[in-house]
Design a protein around this motif. Structure first.
Motif, PDB file in Angstrom:
ATOM      1  N   LEU A   1      33.384  -0.656 -43.200  1.00  0.00           N
ATOM      2  CA  LEU A   1      33.300  -1.055 -41.795  1.00  0.00           C
ATOM      3  C   LEU A   1      32.242  -0.252 -41.051  1.00  0.00           C
ATOM      4  CD1 LEU A   1      37.079  -1.532 -40.883  1.00  0.00           C
ATOM      5  CD2 LEU A   1      35.373  -3.293 -41.390  1.00  0.00           C
TER       6      LEU A   1
ATOM      7  N   SER B   1      29.170  -2.004 -41.504  1.00  0.00           N
ATOM      8  CA  SER B   1      29.271  -3.412 -41.102  1.00  0.00           C
ATOM      9  C   SER B   1      29.313  -4.350 -42.304  1.00  0.00           C
ATOM     10  CB  SER B   1      28.096  -3.796 -40.182  1.00  0.00           C
ATOM     11  OG  SER B   1      28.116  -3.014 -39.004  1.00  0.00           O
TER      12      SER B   1
ATOM     13  N   LEU C   1      31.747  -6.228 -43.778  1.00  0.00           N
ATOM     14  CA  LEU C   1      33.096  -6.754 -43.622  1.00  0.00           C
ATOM     15  C   LEU C   1      33.604  -7.421 -44.893  1.00  0.00           C
ATOM     16  CD1 LEU C   1      35.468  -7.242 -41.705  1.00  0.00           C
ATOM     17  CD2 LEU C   1      34.357  -9.365 -41.012  1.00  0.00           C
TER      18      LEU C   1
ATOM     19  N   LEU D   1      42.149  -6.561 -39.194  1.00  0.00           N
ATOM     20  CA  LEU D   1      40.801  -7.133 -39.303  1.00  0.00           C
ATOM     21  C   LEU D   1      40.766  -8.583 -38.836  1.00  0.00           C
ATOM     22  CD1 LEU D   1      39.504  -5.696 -42.703  1.00  0.00           C
ATOM     23  CD2 LEU D   1      38.875  -5.014 -40.395  1.00  0.00           C
TER      24      LEU D   1
ATOM     25  N   ARG E   1      40.049  -8.759 -35.077  1.00  0.00           N
ATOM     26  CA  ARG E   1      38.958  -7.927 -34.568  1.00  0.00           C
ATOM     27  C   ARG E   1      38.149  -8.635 -33.485  1.00  0.00           C
ATOM     28  NH1 ARG E   1      37.587 -10.182 -39.291  1.00  0.00           N
ATOM     29  NH2 ARG E   1      35.555 -11.260 -39.430  1.00  0.00           N
TER      30      ARG E   1
END
Length: 282
Positions: A92, A95, A97, A119, A122
């Motif tokens: 994370l 970035s 994901l 998540l 988010r």
């Protein structure tokens, strides 16, 4: 003449028998009572006692199954896998994901389920992520404690079932005394009572280990859930930091730092007052 001689010879060989010899002869003639076997004690309550004991045996088998099942299900590696929170946090931070979601799928566990729920929320901001994680923890706690609650129920029901067997046996014992018009002695009554108490002993033998096991397993669940909460917060920390940074940027771009600023009365917009009408007589 010969008879008198024989009697005199017998008399010369006769010796008096002592008291201890008489007792030994009486014990030899009277067989000693054999102690009751375990099976005879168990079956002494008759059909009602056997039915109660069958229920207690079913309780004990179920309790053993629940203890073994929960001991295997509450292993730390199945609830909080090692290095999972660190891997998700690193993904994370960069970035990535998809990599974080792949790690969660590769390590199915309570921690993975809680982080995955966070998540999935988010896009709605950090407050919604935090609330969804709390709800997931409550749901996981209820799921993990469900079977332990069954074990606690067995621990509470077993003594009551045993007491039911005891009361039933005493009812039959006193009924026998009443039917005999008092002819039954204290020995008969004591025999009926001791037969009735067998089910109470059986209920306690089931309840005590079940109660101890439920307490140990419940403490184990509490410790694991505390660890899950800590690890989930560590895994989702990049989202929290990102949300805090975005909030600071918004505050910096807003006049007054995003706070409500009092406007001086002189700067407040107001409508100009119309000039006074001039008197036509002037």
């Amino acid at each position: 003449m010969m008879l008198a001689i024989e009697i005199s010879e017998l008399g010369s060989h006769w010796e008096p028998i002592g008291h201890h010899q008489l007792l030994s002869l009486a014990q030899a003639e009277t067989p000693a009572g054999e102690p009751d076997s375990l099976w005879s004690i168990v079956t002494s309550g008759g059909a009602p006692g056997l039915a109660i004991l069958f229920v207690l045996v079913a309780f004990s088998v179920t309790a053993v199954y629940l203890v073994v099942d929960q001991s295997l299900a509450l292993r730390r590696k199945d609830v909080v896998p090692e290095k999972l929170s660190e891997g998700v946090a690193a993904a994370l931070n960069s970035s990535r994901l998809s990599e974080a979601e792949m790690l969660l799928r590769q390590h199915p566990s309570v921690l993975a389920g809680v982080v995955a729920v966070g998540l999935n929320h988010r896009e709605y901001g950090w407050p919604e992520v935090e609330k969804s994680v709390e709800d997931a923890l409550v749901d996981q706690s209820a799921r993990m404690l469900r079977r332990i609650d069954y074990l606690s129920m067995i621990a509470n029901l077993a003594p009551m079932v045993g007491l039911l067997g005891t009361v039933t046996g005493m009812i039959f014992a006193f009924r026998q005394v009443a039917a005999s018009q008092g002819a039954a002695g204290a020995g008969d009554l004591a025999e009926g009572i001791y037969q009735a108490l067998v089910t109470t002993v059986g209920g306690l033998l089931v309840a005590i280990p079940a109660l101890a096991a439920s307490g140990v397993l419940r403490n184990r669940v509490d410790a694991l859930l505390s660890e899950v909460t800590l690890q989930a917060d560590r895994a989702l920390a990049p989202l929290r930091r990102r949300a805090a940074a975005s909030s600071r940027m918004v505050s910096a771009s807003t006049p007054g730092g995003g706070r409500i600023v009092a406007v001086p009365p002189a700067q407040m917009p107001s409508r100009k007052s119309a000039p006074p009408e001039q008197d036509g007589n002037r």
